[in-house]
Design an enzyme around this catalytic site. Structure first.
Site, PDB file in Angstrom:
ATOM      1  N   CYS A  74     -25.616 -20.421 -23.525  1.00  0.00           N
ATOM      2  CA  CYS A  74     -24.714 -19.039 -23.269  1.00  0.00           C
ATOM      3  C   CYS A  74     -24.437 -18.439 -21.898  1.00  0.00           C
ATOM      4  O   CYS A  74     -23.580 -19.293 -21.384  1.00  0.00           O
ATOM      5  CB  CYS A  74     -25.410 -17.825 -23.849  1.00  0.00           C
ATOM      6  SG  CYS A  74     -24.343 -16.491 -24.651  1.00  0.00           S
ATOM      7  N   HIS A  95     -28.373 -19.313 -29.579  1.00  0.00           N
ATOM      8  CA  HIS A  95     -29.780 -18.886 -29.112  1.00  0.00           C
ATOM      9  C   HIS A  95     -30.613 -19.217 -30.379  1.00  0.00           C
ATOM     10  O   HIS A  95     -30.151 -19.450 -31.218  1.00  0.00           O
ATOM     11  CB  HIS A  95     -29.598 -17.386 -28.819  1.00  0.00           C
ATOM     12  CG  HIS A  95     -28.941 -16.991 -27.693  1.00  0.00           C
ATOM     13  ND1 HIS A  95     -29.101 -17.145 -26.375  1.00  0.00           N
ATOM     14  CD2 HIS A  95     -27.712 -16.124 -27.749  1.00  0.00           C
ATOM     15  CE1 HIS A  95     -28.224 -16.792 -25.555  1.00  0.00           C
ATOM     16  NE2 HIS A  95     -27.580 -16.006 -26.243  1.00  0.00           N
TER      17      HIS A  95
END
Ligand code: GLN
Length: 229
Positions: free
Chosen positions: A90, A187
């Site tokens: 990310c 994630h």
């Protein structure tokens, strides 16, 4: 002995991606490979001799700070140039690209390790995500939570094709891979949710195929006790 370097967890630790290091250490242990996990804090010297470098997710201000320090030091780029593996999630993924534009509209030059560019999306991408891996015959799951949308260039391959969720934004693709550099929006932590990818990274780094233990739960309990002593 493998050296796993976790970068700026106090800045890039918002989404629990630090767990990726634990999964790598555990899966390596199951295969008789010792590991050392080194946490490198903001402004601390980053060793250049690590085998696997890990970066996690963060908000814009924190990721800008992390990027500034990494740019100044140059050591992560040199480690990757010398063949180290890098897994960036990310914000980490955005940092290692050509540039990202933050919420205030500032365009910030990245480390340039992946040919990707990130700009603010129309709205935040939040929720579960599932992608079909571009390198393994499996699907990866996780969750995503980001404002940036990422376009990838022709020198990288996507990490996967989006089946559920958004990934890079509007292209139905997630992440990017170039050589030993992997970036994704997943994630979870990614490697806890998808241990086959941890094994893939370890197999590549050690040049040995990773094997599952038959007695996984007991192994895990024994190992956990050892590392939490
Ligand atoms: N700050 C970045 C964004 O919002 C990355 C967020 C994250 O790492 N989850 O796009």
């Amino acid at each position: 002995m493998l050296t796993i370097v976790r970068i700026h967890n106090e800045l890039l630790g918002t989404y629990g991606d630090r767990g990726n290091a634990d999964v790598l250490a555990f899966r390596a242990h199951l295969n008789g490979i010792g590991t050392e996990v080194i946490d490198v804090a903001f402004r601390e010297k980053l060793p250049e001799t690590g085998d696997i470098y890990l970066m996690g997710g963060a908000e814009d201000a924190a990721q800008s700070l992390s990027l500034m320090a990494l740019k100044e030091a140059g050591s992560l780029s040199r480690a990757v140039e010398h063949g180290a593996t890098l897994l960036a999630i990310c914000a980490g993924f955005q940092i290692i690209g050509e540039s990202f534009t933050n919420g205030q509209g500032d365009v910030i030059a990245g480390l340039g390790l992946l040919e990707i560019t990130t700009t603010p999306g129309k709205s935040r991408f939040v929720g579960d995500i599932k992608v079909a891996s571009s390198i393994l015959d499996c699907e990866f799951t996780g969750f995503e939570n980001h404002g940036g949308a990422t376009e990838i260039g022709s020198s990288v391959q996507p990490f996967g094709k989006v089946l559920v969720g958004h990934g890079n934004g509007y292209s139905q693709l997630d992440g990017a891979i170039s050589g030993n550099v992997y970036g994704t929006y997943l994630h979870g932590p990614l490697l806890a949710r998808n241990p086959e990818f941890a094994d893939h990274l370890l197999s590549q780094v050690t040049n040995t195929e990773m094997k599952y233990s038959d007695d996984l739960a007991n192994e895990y309990a024994r190992w956990r006790r050892k590392v939490t002593k």
